[in-house]
Design an enzyme around this catalytic site. Structure first.
Site, PDB file in Angstrom:
ATOM      1  N   ARG A 146       0.848  -1.189   0.000  1.00 39.72           N
ATOM      2  CA  ARG A 146       0.000   0.000   0.000  1.00 39.72           C
ATOM      3  C   ARG A 146       0.884   1.239   0.000  1.00 39.72           C
ATOM      4  O   ARG A 146       2.026   1.214   0.465  1.00 39.72           O
ATOM      5  CB  ARG A 146      -0.911   0.007   1.229  1.00 39.72           C
ATOM      6  CG  ARG A 146      -1.822  -1.209   1.341  1.00 39.72           C
ATOM      7  CD  ARG A 146      -2.582  -1.219   2.644  1.00 39.72           C
ATOM      8  NE  ARG A 146      -3.481  -2.361   2.763  1.00 39.72           N
ATOM      9  CZ  ARG A 146      -3.148  -3.550   3.266  1.00 39.72           C
ATOM     10  NH1 ARG A 146      -1.902  -3.737   3.720  1.00 39.72           N
ATOM     11  NH2 ARG A 146      -4.026  -4.532   3.338  1.00 39.72           N
ATOM     12  N   LYS A 171      -1.731  -2.783   7.554  1.00 34.51           N
ATOM     13  CA  LYS A 171      -3.141  -2.712   7.920  1.00 34.51           C
ATOM     14  C   LYS A 171      -3.476  -3.892   8.825  1.00 34.51           C
ATOM     15  O   LYS A 171      -3.159  -5.033   8.518  1.00 34.51           O
ATOM     16  CB  LYS A 171      -4.012  -2.750   6.653  1.00 34.51           C
ATOM     17  CG  LYS A 171      -5.460  -2.370   6.889  1.00 34.51           C
ATOM     18  CD  LYS A 171      -6.181  -2.228   5.567  1.00 34.51           C
ATOM     19  CE  LYS A 171      -7.624  -1.783   5.792  1.00 34.51           C
ATOM     20  NZ  LYS A 171      -8.348  -1.614   4.515  1.00 34.51           N
ATOM     21  N   HIS A 277      -2.950   3.279  -5.957  1.00 33.90           N
ATOM     22  CA  HIS A 277      -3.451   1.995  -5.445  1.00 33.90           C
ATOM     23  C   HIS A 277      -3.702   1.009  -6.579  1.00 33.90           C
ATOM     24  O   HIS A 277      -3.717  -0.212  -6.357  1.00 33.90           O
ATOM     25  CB  HIS A 277      -4.735   2.212  -4.643  1.00 33.90           C
ATOM     26  CG  HIS A 277      -5.062   1.085  -3.715  1.00 33.90           C
ATOM     27  ND1 HIS A 277      -4.303   0.791  -2.603  1.00 33.90           N
ATOM     28  CD2 HIS A 277      -6.064   0.155  -3.746  1.00 33.90           C
ATOM     29  CE1 HIS A 277      -4.815  -0.260  -1.976  1.00 33.90           C
ATOM     30  NE2 HIS A 277      -5.885  -0.661  -2.650  1.00 33.90           N
ATOM     31  N   ARG A 280      -1.116  -1.652  -6.930  1.00 31.74           N
ATOM     32  CA  ARG A 280      -1.300  -2.817  -6.050  1.00 31.74           C
ATOM     33  C   ARG A 280      -2.243  -3.826  -6.699  1.00 31.74           C
ATOM     34  O   ARG A 280      -1.978  -5.032  -6.687  1.00 31.74           O
ATOM     35  CB  ARG A 280      -1.839  -2.343  -4.701  1.00 31.74           C
ATOM     36  CG  ARG A 280      -2.172  -3.437  -3.689  1.00 31.74           C
ATOM     37  CD  ARG A 280      -2.528  -2.770  -2.359  1.00 31.74           C
ATOM     38  NE  ARG A 280      -3.248  -3.634  -1.442  1.00 31.74           N
ATOM     39  CZ  ARG A 280      -2.672  -4.448  -0.566  1.00 31.74           C
ATOM     40  NH1 ARG A 280      -1.353  -4.533  -0.532  1.00 31.74           N
ATOM     41  NH2 ARG A 280      -3.397  -5.177   0.268  1.00 31.74           N
ATOM     42  N   HIS A 303      -3.806  -9.516   3.243  1.00 33.66           N
ATOM     43  CA  HIS A 303      -5.251  -9.633   3.459  1.00 33.66           C
ATOM     44  C   HIS A 303      -5.526 -10.637   4.579  1.00 33.66           C
ATOM     45  O   HIS A 303      -4.989 -11.745   4.570  1.00 33.66           O
ATOM     46  CB  HIS A 303      -5.958 -10.109   2.187  1.00 33.66           C
ATOM     47  CG  HIS A 303      -6.012  -9.081   1.107  1.00 33.66           C
ATOM     48  ND1 HIS A 303      -6.207  -9.390  -0.227  1.00 33.66           N
ATOM     49  CD2 HIS A 303      -5.899  -7.726   1.160  1.00 33.66           C
ATOM     50  CE1 HIS A 303      -6.209  -8.276  -0.944  1.00 33.66           C
ATOM     51  NE2 HIS A 303      -6.034  -7.258  -0.125  1.00 33.66           N
TER      52      HIS A 303
END
Length: 337
Positions: A146, A171, A277, A280, A303
């Site tokens: 990111r 994240k 983005h 990505r 993720h």
């Protein structure tokens, strides 16, 4: 980040927005999240005539969210962010343990396929970027990180010997290891040389060290002055830290890169709504197209749920996944009418 079950300390601040900031910082939320949550709680209070939020409840929250959706016409993602801010405020600041907090309706996010660039389009965009901006775009496409993760890279996160880059507290506050693209190694070494020049200049001028994660800065207050903790992509000027008020060197501003990338997309003649983005998304799709399994891509992207990664398999199916259109099976028309 603290766990949801950890007891929260008493708030020292008196004003509700200051209490909100205090709690956000205690839980190590990002500055961007802090700014967004403060914005929405302030808007909520003003919407109800500056009444104290402790006197407001489910109906007032629903009225505010309905106004955002029906009058302001905000997007689903913006609507969900406003709701998240209010849930955090009532749950973590006012410590309201009421059923209506979880019963408030949540709009379903629209399921849109991500924009993906072809390798040729990536090359065209890179051709209109220069210096650090080109290197940073290459890094995003080459690793899938990111933009915030790339900007926050420290010198110690690059391991040239093992060909890895460590993304720390991405994240969800999870660390992960990414590949360091071999083709970028020389350019990244040059970038570190430029960064070291900025670091030496700050040392010679007696400047404040770079910002550190809260817990680390309290435990090792001098660590921010050390070379391993310096930014890989350091800003060329100093600025005031919005939280501490300390004048120090920040990492490269994301807005600066966003503008440069937008110009490059336009100059390259790309009509897709591409943003940083998008690199990505393009990274993930390229790996799946090359035959890498979905779990590997999930780990690289960071993720927590594989269903988030599965969206890229749908991108690969665009165009019918090899299905021939019945129109192409029709015999050619002899003449136009």
């Amino acid at each position: 980040m603290k766990t949801a079950t950890a007891p929260l300390p008493p708030l020292r601040s008196v004003k509700v927005l200051d209490q909100l900031r205090e709690r956000i910082r205690y839980l190590h939320y990002s500055l961007r999240t802090e700014q967004a949550y403060v914005h929405w709680v302030r808007a909520f209070i003003r919407f109800h005539g500056v009444r104290h939020p402790a006197t407001l409840g489910s109906s007032e929250v629903e009225a505010f969210l309905s106004w955002l959706a029906n009058e302001r016409k905000v997007s689903v993602s913006t609507h969900r962010q406003a709701l998240a801010a209010l849930l955090f405020f009532y749950g973590k600041v006012l410590c309201t343990d009421l059923p209506w907090l979880q019963e408030i309706g949540r709009p379903r996010p629209s399921r849109r396929l991500p924009v993906v660039l072809t390798p040729d389009e990536v090359v065209r965009i890179l051709g209109f970027l220069e210096g650090e901006h080109r290197l940073f775009a290459q890094l995003l496409y080459g690793t899938g990180m990111r933009i915030s993760e790339g900007l926050q890279l420290r010198v110690k996160d690059l391991d040239f010997d093992h060909g890895t880059i460590i993304v720390r507290e991405g994240k969800g506050s999870k660390d992960r290891a990414l590949m360091l693209p071999e083709s970028l190694a020389p350019s990244l070494r040059e970038q570190l040389s430029r960064a070291r020049a900025w670091w030496l200049k700050d040392q010679a001028e007696g400047r404040s060290g770079v910002a550190l994660p809260d817990a680390l800065e309290r435990k090792y207050p001098r660590a921010g002055h050390s070379w391993p903790w310096f930014w890989v992509f350091a800003q060329h000027t100093h600025s005031t830290d919005p939280r501490s008020g300390v004048v120090r060197r920040h990492h490269m501003y994301d807005q600066t890169f966003q503008r440069a990338f937008k110009r490059a997309v336009e100059q390259a003649g790309i009509t897709k709504p591409a943003t940083p983005h998008t690199l990505r998304h393009s990274f993930a799709t390229a790996l799946l197209r090359s035959g890498y399994d979905i779990r590997t891509v999930q780990d690289l992207l960071g993720h927590s749920d594989v269903s988030t990664t599965m969206i890229y398999t749908h991108v690969l199916k665009v165009g019918g996944a090899g299905v021939r259109s019945p129109l192409d099976a029709l015999p050619p028309l002899t003449s136009e009418r």
